[in-house]
Design a protein around this motif. Structure first.
Motif, mmCIF file in Angstrom:
data_model
loop_
_atom_site.group_PDB
_atom_site.id
_atom_site.type_symbol
_atom_site.label_atom_id
_atom_site.label_comp_id
_atom_site.label_asym_id
_atom_site.label_seq_id
_atom_site.Cartn_x
_atom_site.Cartn_y
_atom_site.Cartn_z
ATOM 1 N N CYS A 282 0.780 -1.320 -0.159
ATOM 2 C CA CYS A 282 0.681 -0.052 0.144
ATOM 3 C C CYS A 282 0.564 1.209 -0.029
ATOM 4 N N TRP A 283 2.292 1.336 1.082
ATOM 5 C CA TRP A 283 2.844 2.480 0.947
ATOM 6 C C TRP A 283 3.545 2.994 -0.052
ATOM 7 N N VAL A 284 4.192 1.905 -0.912
ATOM 8 C CA VAL A 284 4.342 1.831 -2.504
ATOM 9 C C VAL A 284 3.819 2.848 -3.388
ATOM 10 N N GLU A 285 2.492 2.963 -3.393
ATOM 11 C CA GLU A 285 1.504 2.471 -4.658
ATOM 12 C C GLU A 285 0.785 4.480 -3.836
ATOM 13 N N ASN A 286 0.611 4.543 -2.724
ATOM 14 C CA ASN A 286 0.708 5.962 -1.823
ATOM 15 C C ASN A 286 2.038 7.002 -2.502
ATOM 16 N N ALA A 287 3.136 6.318 -1.792
ATOM 17 C CA ALA A 287 4.037 6.774 -2.019
ATOM 18 C C ALA A 287 4.036 7.642 -3.504
ATOM 19 N N MET A 288 4.134 6.884 -4.330
ATOM 20 C CA MET A 288 3.844 7.323 -5.868
ATOM 21 C C MET A 288 2.832 8.393 -6.336
ATOM 22 N N LEU A 289 1.785 7.574 -5.369
ATOM 23 C CA LEU A 289 0.592 9.026 -6.106
ATOM 24 C C LEU A 289 1.329 10.121 -5.164
ATOM 25 N N SER A 290 1.661 10.377 -4.116
ATOM 26 C CA SER A 290 2.105 11.421 -3.515
ATOM 27 C C SER A 290 2.728 12.402 -4.379
ATOM 28 N N PRO B 168 2.220 19.527 -9.273
ATOM 29 C CA PRO B 168 2.599 20.224 -8.799
ATOM 30 C C PRO B 168 3.376 20.712 -7.323
ATOM 31 N N LYS B 169 1.699 20.641 -6.525
ATOM 32 C CA LYS B 169 2.181 21.199 -4.721
ATOM 33 C C LYS B 169 2.722 20.433 -4.079
ATOM 34 N N GLN B 170 3.035 18.783 -4.923
ATOM 35 C CA GLN B 170 3.125 18.141 -3.865
ATOM 36 C C GLN B 170 5.070 18.166 -4.464
ATOM 37 N N TRP B 171 4.723 18.718 -5.536
ATOM 38 C CA TRP B 171 6.677 18.132 -6.148
ATOM 39 C C TRP B 171 7.068 19.775 -5.036
ATOM 40 N N GLY C 239 6.662 21.055 -2.468
ATOM 41 C CA GLY C 239 7.209 19.805 -1.322
ATOM 42 C C GLY C 239 8.100 19.250 -1.700
ATOM 43 N N LEU C 240 8.296 18.314 -2.505
ATOM 44 C CA LEU C 240 9.805 17.798 -2.125
ATOM 45 C C LEU C 240 10.816 18.641 -2.360
ATOM 46 N N LEU C 241 11.168 19.262 -3.289
ATOM 47 C CA LEU C 241 11.522 20.150 -3.966
ATOM 48 C C LEU C 241 12.415 20.929 -2.610
ATOM 49 N N LEU C 242 11.567 21.725 -1.499
ATOM 50 C CA LEU C 242 11.848 22.767 -0.359
ATOM 51 C C LEU C 242 12.120 21.544 0.915
ATOM 52 N N GLU C 243 11.865 19.955 0.748
ATOM 53 C CA GLU C 243 12.463 19.533 2.022
ATOM 54 C C GLU C 243 13.930 19.256 1.251
ATOM 55 N N LYS C 244 13.818 18.653 0.026
ATOM 56 C CA LYS C 244 15.217 18.017 -0.134
ATOM 57 C C LYS C 244 16.516 19.053 -0.682
ATOM 58 N N LEU C 245 16.204 20.385 -1.210
ATOM 59 C CA LEU C 245 17.007 21.500 -1.465
ATOM 60 C C LEU C 245 17.142 22.287 -1.022
ATOM 61 N N ILE C 246 16.225 22.743 -0.808
ATOM 62 C CA ILE C 246 16.204 24.111 0.699
ATOM 63 C C ILE C 246 16.159 23.275 1.896
ATOM 64 N N ARG C 247 15.697 22.488 2.353
ATOM 65 C CA ARG C 247 15.615 22.685 4.014
ATOM 66 C C ARG C 247 17.068 20.852 3.975
ATOM 67 N N ASN C 248 17.072 20.104 3.123
ATOM 68 C CA ASN C 248 18.522 18.832 3.863
ATOM 69 C C ASN C 248 19.734 19.316 2.516
ATOM 70 N N GLY C 249 20.014 20.458 2.102
ATOM 71 C CA GLY C 249 20.766 20.671 1.055
ATOM 72 C C GLY C 249 21.320 20.114 -0.260
ATOM 73 N N LYS C 250 19.872 19.285 -0.028
ATOM 74 C CA LYS C 250 20.734 17.916 -1.402
ATOM 75 C C LYS C 250 21.172 18.983 -2.773
ATOM 76 N N SER C 251 22.127 18.104 -3.301
ATOM 77 C CA SER C 251 22.000 19.039 -4.656
ATOM 78 C C SER C 251 20.765 19.083 -5.591
ATOM 79 N N ILE C 252 19.819 19.150 -6.791
ATOM 80 C CA ILE C 252 18.994 19.122 -7.732
ATOM 81 C C ILE C 252 19.493 18.060 -8.248
ATOM 82 N N GLU C 253 20.785 16.992 -8.618
ATOM 83 C CA GLU C 253 21.094 16.043 -9.806
ATOM 84 C C GLU C 253 20.493 14.830 -8.370
ATOM 85 N N SER C 254 20.338 15.357 -6.700
ATOM 86 C CA SER C 254 19.676 14.168 -5.850
ATOM 87 C C SER C 254 18.271 13.456 -6.684
#
Length: 272
Positions: free
Chosen positions: A199-207, A211-214, A216-231
């Motif tokens: 269930c969680w695999v499908e939920n993670a993909m649907l999430s 654009p709004k969910q992406w 949030g992902l960009l905020l978490e990975k690039l800004i809050r956690n300092g990851k590179s765009i290549e990640s």
């Protein structure tokens, strides 16, 4: 209140909008000063998606965010994950409440992405819906809670894992006792693990279908956690593969490391 039991100096202990006195002290000058300190080109990440020309995007970015040499200073805090909790339990009353809330929680180390995925899966097993352990045991089987579940909060300052039940005032003791029995000693079921992972695999993909969910992902990975765009290259494919690869033994090992009595604090909110 849970945060105040877990952290001593980390700003996470002050999560919330602040005190009435602090809110009243905010004025136009303090807002302008905060804007000048934080809203600077050197502290801004701009992401463009779609059929864009790189040169055009750069030109527009510098038009609205003129390049400067201003620096912003980010304070660094200890996540205090290895420090003992400040207090095991606190209880207080609220006039506006009809029901009580029992909340248990602990600090979580800054794990790798795979470990965090395993922990998120374990969190889903404990409190992620009608098939979760907390829902089946506390609400369905024993009828002690109106609502029950768990949450995993991740933050660059520190991570927290919590378990919550909303109960009638007469069920506070029984619900707390049962929650502790489940958290510390309930035997997890490999079949339940397999169902939850599917269930969680499908939920993670649907999430990540809007654009709004992406955003949030960009905020978490690039800004809050300092990851590179290549990640983020092939992010969905990699994430699905990582989730599928998580084993029952991995989640059990995480549970045994984190969910021990001396690591969890308890908050009980009662109606007057």
């Amino acid at each position: 209140e849970l945060c105040k039991l877990l952290w001593k100096s980390n700003p996470l202990r002050r999560i919330g909008v602040g005190t009435p006195e602090g809110m009243e002290a905010i004025n136009q000058g303090s807002l302008i000063a905060a804007h000048k300190q934080w809203y600077r080109p050197s502290n801004t990440i701009v992401v463009g998606t779609g059929n864009l020309e790189h040169e055009w995007l750069v030109e527009k970015v510098f038009e609205f965010f003129p390049k400067d040499n201003g620096k912003t200073t980010h304070s660094i805090y200890d996540d205090e994950v290895n420090d003992p909790i400040l207090r095991r339990e606190i209880s207080f009353e609220r006039k506006e409440r009809e029901n009580a809330v029992v909340l248990l929680g602990c600090k979580v180390p800054k794990y790798s992405e795979r470990e965090l995925l395993a922990l998120k899966l374990l969190n889903w097993m404990f409190g992620g819906g009608f098939d979760s352990v907390l829902f089946k045991e506390i609400r369905d089987k024993h009828g002690l809670a109106y609502a029950t579940g768990s949450f995993l909060s991740t933050n660059p300052l520190g991570n927290c894992w919590g378990f919550e039940s909303e109960v009638g005032p007469e069920h506070i003791y029984d619900a707390k006792k049962l929650m502790e029995e489940i958290i510390y000693g309930f035997e997890l079921d490999p079949a339940h693990f397999a169902r939850t992972k599917t269930c969680w695999v499908e939920n993670a993909m649907l999430s990540l279908e809007s654009p709004k969910q992406w955003e949030g992902l960009l905020l978490e990975k690039l800004i809050r956690n300092g990851k590179s765009i290549e990640s983020l290259n092939n992010y969905i494919t990699r994430t699905r593969k990582d989730i599928v690869g998580i084993t029952f033994e991995e989640v059990c090992e995480l549970r045994n490391k984190l969910l021990i009595p001396e690591r969890l604090a308890c908050v009980v909110v009662k109606p007057c």
